[in-house]
Design an enzyme around this catalytic site. Structure first.
Site, PDB file in Angstrom:
ATOM      1  N   ARG A   1      52.835  38.590  12.132  1.00  0.00           N
ATOM      2  CA  ARG A   1      52.057  39.739  12.586  1.00  0.00           C
ATOM      3  C   ARG A   1      52.934  40.685  13.411  1.00  0.00           C
ATOM      4  O   ARG A   1      54.018  40.322  13.856  1.00  0.00           O
ATOM      5  CB  ARG A   1      50.871  39.268  13.436  1.00  0.00           C
ATOM      6  CG  ARG A   1      49.773  38.575  12.649  1.00  0.00           C
ATOM      7  CD  ARG A   1      48.718  37.961  13.557  1.00  0.00           C
ATOM      8  NE  ARG A   1      49.224  36.811  14.286  1.00  0.00           N
ATOM      9  CZ  ARG A   1      48.517  36.104  15.164  1.00  0.00           C
ATOM     10  NH1 ARG A   1      47.260  36.460  15.432  1.00  0.00           N
ATOM     11  NH2 ARG A   1      49.036  35.059  15.771  1.00  0.00           N
TER      12      ARG A   1
ATOM     13  N   LYS B   1      51.891  37.867  20.046  1.00  0.00           N
ATOM     14  CA  LYS B   1      51.933  36.556  20.677  1.00  0.00           C
ATOM     15  C   LYS B   1      52.599  36.621  22.049  1.00  0.00           C
ATOM     16  O   LYS B   1      53.322  37.554  22.377  1.00  0.00           O
ATOM     17  CB  LYS B   1      52.684  35.558  19.795  1.00  0.00           C
ATOM     18  CG  LYS B   1      51.941  35.204  18.517  1.00  0.00           C
ATOM     19  CD  LYS B   1      50.556  34.635  18.783  1.00  0.00           C
ATOM     20  CE  LYS B   1      50.598  33.274  19.466  1.00  0.00           C
ATOM     21  NZ  LYS B   1      49.222  32.785  19.777  1.00  0.00           N
TER      22      LYS B   1
ATOM     23  N   TYR C   1      48.499  38.876  23.557  1.00  0.00           N
ATOM     24  CA  TYR C   1      47.890  37.581  23.866  1.00  0.00           C
ATOM     25  C   TYR C   1      48.841  36.829  24.786  1.00  0.00           C
ATOM     26  O   TYR C   1      50.048  36.754  24.523  1.00  0.00           O
ATOM     27  CB  TYR C   1      47.678  36.754  22.591  1.00  0.00           C
ATOM     28  CG  TYR C   1      46.543  37.232  21.724  1.00  0.00           C
ATOM     29  CD1 TYR C   1      45.227  37.215  22.184  1.00  0.00           C
ATOM     30  CD2 TYR C   1      46.781  37.689  20.430  1.00  0.00           C
ATOM     31  CE1 TYR C   1      44.181  37.654  21.385  1.00  0.00           C
ATOM     32  CE2 TYR C   1      45.735  38.130  19.617  1.00  0.00           C
ATOM     33  CZ  TYR C   1      44.448  38.106  20.106  1.00  0.00           C
ATOM     34  OH  TYR C   1      43.409  38.545  19.320  1.00  0.00           O
TER      35      TYR C   1
ATOM     36  N   HIS D   1      47.562  33.661  26.842  1.00  0.00           N
ATOM     37  CA  HIS D   1      47.153  32.249  26.859  1.00  0.00           C
ATOM     38  C   HIS D   1      47.888  31.481  27.967  1.00  0.00           C
ATOM     39  O   HIS D   1      48.472  30.419  27.738  1.00  0.00           O
ATOM     40  CB  HIS D   1      47.412  31.593  25.495  1.00  0.00           C
ATOM     41  CG  HIS D   1      46.643  32.205  24.367  1.00  0.00           C
ATOM     42  ND1 HIS D   1      45.266  32.131  24.284  1.00  0.00           N
ATOM     43  CD2 HIS D   1      47.045  32.913  23.285  1.00  0.00           C
ATOM     44  CE1 HIS D   1      44.856  32.764  23.202  1.00  0.00           C
ATOM     45  NE2 HIS D   1      45.912  33.258  22.581  1.00  0.00           N
TER      46      HIS D   1
ATOM     47  N   GLU E   1      43.058  38.194  25.338  1.00  0.00           N
ATOM     48  CA  GLU E   1      42.014  37.171  25.245  1.00  0.00           C
ATOM     49  C   GLU E   1      41.072  37.124  26.433  1.00  0.00           C
ATOM     50  O   GLU E   1      40.032  36.457  26.371  1.00  0.00           O
ATOM     51  CB  GLU E   1      42.631  35.789  25.014  1.00  0.00           C
ATOM     52  CG  GLU E   1      43.324  35.180  26.227  1.00  0.00           C
ATOM     53  CD  GLU E   1      44.780  35.607  26.370  1.00  0.00           C
ATOM     54  OE1 GLU E   1      45.475  35.032  27.230  1.00  0.00           O
ATOM     55  OE2 GLU E   1      45.213  36.512  25.638  1.00  0.00           O
TER      56      GLU E   1
ATOM     57  N   ASP F   1      45.692  27.109  21.234  1.00  0.00           N
ATOM     58  CA  ASP F   1      46.352  28.099  22.084  1.00  0.00           C
ATOM     59  C   ASP F   1      46.005  27.916  23.555  1.00  0.00           C
ATOM     60  O   ASP F   1      46.787  28.289  24.438  1.00  0.00           O
ATOM     61  CB  ASP F   1      45.959  29.525  21.659  1.00  0.00           C
ATOM     62  CG  ASP F   1      46.905  30.089  20.610  1.00  0.00           C
ATOM     63  OD1 ASP F   1      48.012  29.565  20.466  1.00  0.00           O
ATOM     64  OD2 ASP F   1      46.523  31.062  19.925  1.00  0.00           O
TER      65      ASP F   1
END
Length: 370
Positions: free
Chosen positions: A15, A75, A94, A96, A118, A270
């Site tokens: 991605r 990511k 993101y 996490h 998120e 995740d």
């Protein structure tokens, strides 16, 4: 603002944080956009498309990081990227963090403004930047689970739908949120017997309304989960607490009562996973076996379908990204207080309550910092 986007370096991550169409939007709003060469190739976007969109192409990730005031990724940064952090950088991706103490410490030490997709919570309680990947991961979880139930992949050899005269597969979905609901759509569509659990009776009532007699809803208790998974061919772990480590509701002891070759797909990986036996895997080696049960625990499931995932993700992130780039993070927050919820780190302070709780770390209310 100088906005950057680099090629993702996570194992088998294809991605990209910005599409060429997104670049047009940023450029038309008066921003400079820097793209690492070939950043979008994995999602089917050529460097030439980014040039036509108005981006400046740079040969190395370091150049993009160094020039950018705001970095748009998909990511969380890996250890190799920590060296590029600099004070005042807005990192929009993101994160996490509850499952990643080293990254949390690196962001705090570098005084990066970590804006996490998120944890952004809209006024209606929805998670608009997590939703598209939850939809994809939920749908993929059944697709992948069905594949790994096949005997050549270590599974028990069960077809989800069965055929006339044979039993259908039993699918148990732990969690009825966005991931669980999308997993349920695909599992029902493929003809499986589907049981879905949740701790919200209102959510179970909603699921019962939309799926009716095609599913079995169960209130989530330890006993209910243990009984349900004992008869399951496929278990989907889809439990989420925004910003916080996922609760371990799938106990190791349950595995010994499951049929050999059954499959667990832990979509919550995740955030640390909701199974006690979970460990992160990658697309090039996605499964492992514990007590005869196949575990699929890929940490970036939507990366397997990067074209769809990139377009879906950036459809959601563009609106807020333009707000932050156009006004600066601080003014964007003051004019749209929803943005506050996405800030996990700010100038050396941990500002997401659930992340701070995960590490017994002091939490600072971000609204007091500017």
């Amino acid at each position: 603002m100088r906005v950057g986007c680099v090629k993702e370096i996570k194992n088998n991550e294809y991605r990209v944080g910005l599409t060429p169409d997104n670049v047009v939007s940023y450029v038309n709003a008066g921003h400079e956009v820097y793209i690492e060469k070939d950043a979008g190739i994995g999602s089917g976007f050529t460097t030439d498309e980014y040039v036509k969109a108005g981006a400046v192409i740079l040969d190395s990730a370091k150049e993009v990081w160094d020039r950018s005031e705001m970095m748009v990724k998909v990511k969380e940064p890996l250890k190799e990227e920590y060296q590029y952090f600099h004070e005042g950088l807005i990192l929009y991706t993101y994160l996490h963090l509850a499952a990643d103490r080293p990254l949390t410490d690196a962001l705090l030490a570098s005084k990066v403004k970590g804006v996490a997709y998120e944890t952004l919570i809209e006024r209606n309680g929805s998670l608009p930047l997590l939703a598209p990947m939850s939809q994809i991961a939920g749908r993929l979880s059944i697709q992948e689970g069905a594949k790994y139930l096949e005997k050549p992949f270590g599974g028990s050899g069960v077809l989800l739908s069965g055929v006339p005269g044979t039993p259908k597969a039993n699918v148990v979905i732990l969690g009825g949120g966005n991931v669980g609901t999308n997993a349920c759509k695909i599992a029902v569509g493929m003809g499986a017997n589907v049981t879905i659990t949740d701790i919200s009776l209102n959510r179970l009532a909603y699921l019962d309304d939309i799926f009716g007699s095609r599913i079995q809803t169960l209130y989530s208790t330890d006993a209910a989960i243990a009984n349900a998974v004992a008869n399951a061919d496929l278990v989907i772990g889809s439990v989420l607490i925004p910003g916080k480590a996922a609760p371990k509701i799938m106990k190791r002891e349950y595995l010994k009562n499951m049929r050999p070759g059954s499959v667990i797909v832990d979509v919550a990986v995740d955030q640390g996973g909701c199974c006690e036996t979970t460990k992160v895997t990658y697309h090039d080696d996605p499964t492992f076996v514990v007590d005869g049960v196949v575990h699929y625990c890929v940490g970036n499931m939507p990366g397997a379908v990067p074209r769809t995932s990139t377009i879906a993700l950036t459809n959601a992130t563009l609106k807020y990204g333009l707000e932050i780039a156009g006004k600066g993070l601080e003014t964007a927050c003051k004019e749209n207080n929803v943005v506050y919820s996405a800030i996990n780190t700010y100038n050396g302070f941990s500002t997401c309550k659930n992340v701070s709780l995960s590490f017994n770390m002091e939490n600072t209310d971000v609204t007091t910092l500017f």
